[in-house]
Design an enzyme around this catalytic site. Structure first.
Site, short mmCIF file in Angstrom:
data_model
loop_
_atom_site.label_atom_id
_atom_site.label_comp_id
_atom_site.label_asym_id
_atom_site.label_seq_id
_atom_site.Cartn_x
_atom_site.Cartn_y
_atom_site.Cartn_z
N CYS A 1 33.03 21.88 28.41
CA CYS A 1 33.51 21.53 29.75
C CYS A 1 32.33 21.19 30.68
O CYS A 1 31.63 20.22 30.45
CB CYS A 1 34.40 22.64 30.32
SG CYS A 1 35.37 22.12 31.76
N HIS B 1 38.49 22.80 26.08
CA HIS B 1 38.14 24.21 25.89
C HIS B 1 38.61 24.68 24.50
O HIS B 1 39.78 25.02 24.33
CB HIS B 1 38.83 25.07 26.96
CG HIS B 1 38.25 24.89 28.32
ND1 HIS B 1 37.22 25.68 28.80
CD2 HIS B 1 38.53 24.00 29.30
CE1 HIS B 1 36.91 25.30 30.02
NE2 HIS B 1 37.68 24.27 30.34
N GLU C 1 38.13 27.42 23.06
CA GLU C 1 38.57 28.82 23.08
C GLU C 1 40.00 28.96 23.57
O GLU C 1 40.62 30.04 23.42
CB GLU C 1 37.62 29.64 23.96
CG GLU C 1 37.77 29.49 25.46
CD GLU C 1 37.14 28.25 26.07
OE1 GLU C 1 37.15 28.14 27.31
OE2 GLU C 1 36.64 27.40 25.31
#
Length: 216
Positions: A84, A193, A195
């Site tokens: 990001c 992202h 995650e």
């Protein structure tokens, strides 16, 4: 061999979720440490550079914590993952905050999404937030086991345009088509992202923890 994987803490981003995801997929015996200590960053075998928020705040935090030179050295010498804001700040200049000079590792600009409409004539909201596909424009070890056009989770109002189109390894369409992932040498960076991106995101992080940083 056990490795130290560092998640860089410069006061921006959900570091806990990134660290927990990496702990979940890292090889047995690896240590994952969240740190803002330049010496620890330089001692790491792998570095993860996440972040959210504004470009000016990011650059001020990196300077204030003495992290610019250690990060630059780490990106040249060991596997390095930007996420990001951690991707955007690698380019030259962002138009955010009235204009901000960035790290300039890769010549390029960071630009706010313009006013756009979709095929049905509906306005596309900014920030671009939610799930979207990434088309893999170049093969890379971090794409291993991830289908082309796999969907990742995005939250951003600005997009990256590297001068060297060859750096782009993934593209996403949100009205316009933009660089969603770039790579060179030891660096892989992604606007989404991982995650927060379910199985494909975890697969990308798994690949990173095993990648030796060899890419031309």
């Amino acid at each position: 061999m056990a490795e130290l994987i560092v998640v860089v803490d410069y006061g921006m981003g959900n570091l806990r979720s990134v660290a927990k995801a990496i702990e979940h997929v890292a090889p047995q015996g690896s240590a994952v440490q969240v740190t803002d200590d330049p010496a620890v960053v330089l001692s790491a075998d792998r570095v993860v550079f996440p972040g959210q928020g504004a470009a000016a705040d990011c650059m001020a935090a990196l300077r204030g914590r003495g992290l610019i030179e250690p990060l630059t050295e780490a990106a040249r010498t060991r596997p390095f993952l930007g996420i990001c804001m951690g991707m955007q700040v690698m380019l030259t200049h962002s138009e955010e905050n009235g204009g901000v000079d960035l790290l300039n590792w890769f010549p390029g600009t960071v630009t706010r999404f313009p006013s756009q409409v979709d095929a049905a004539g509906n306005a596309l909201k900014v920030p671009h937030m939610g799930w979207n596909g990434i088309r893999q424009t170049r093969a890379h070890p971090l794409w291993h086991g991830i289908a082309d056009d796999a969907r990742f989770y995005f939250v951003h109002s600005y997009f990256c345009t590297p001068v060297d189109a060859g750096l782009t390894v993934g593209q996403t369409v949100y009205g316009l088509t933009y660089t969603a992932a770039l790579a060179a040498g030891f660096v892989f960076a992604i606007q989404a992202h991982p995650e927060k991106s379910a199985d494909d995101g975890l697969r990308l992080l798994t690949n990173f923890t095993r990648w030796q940083g060899e890419f031309v």
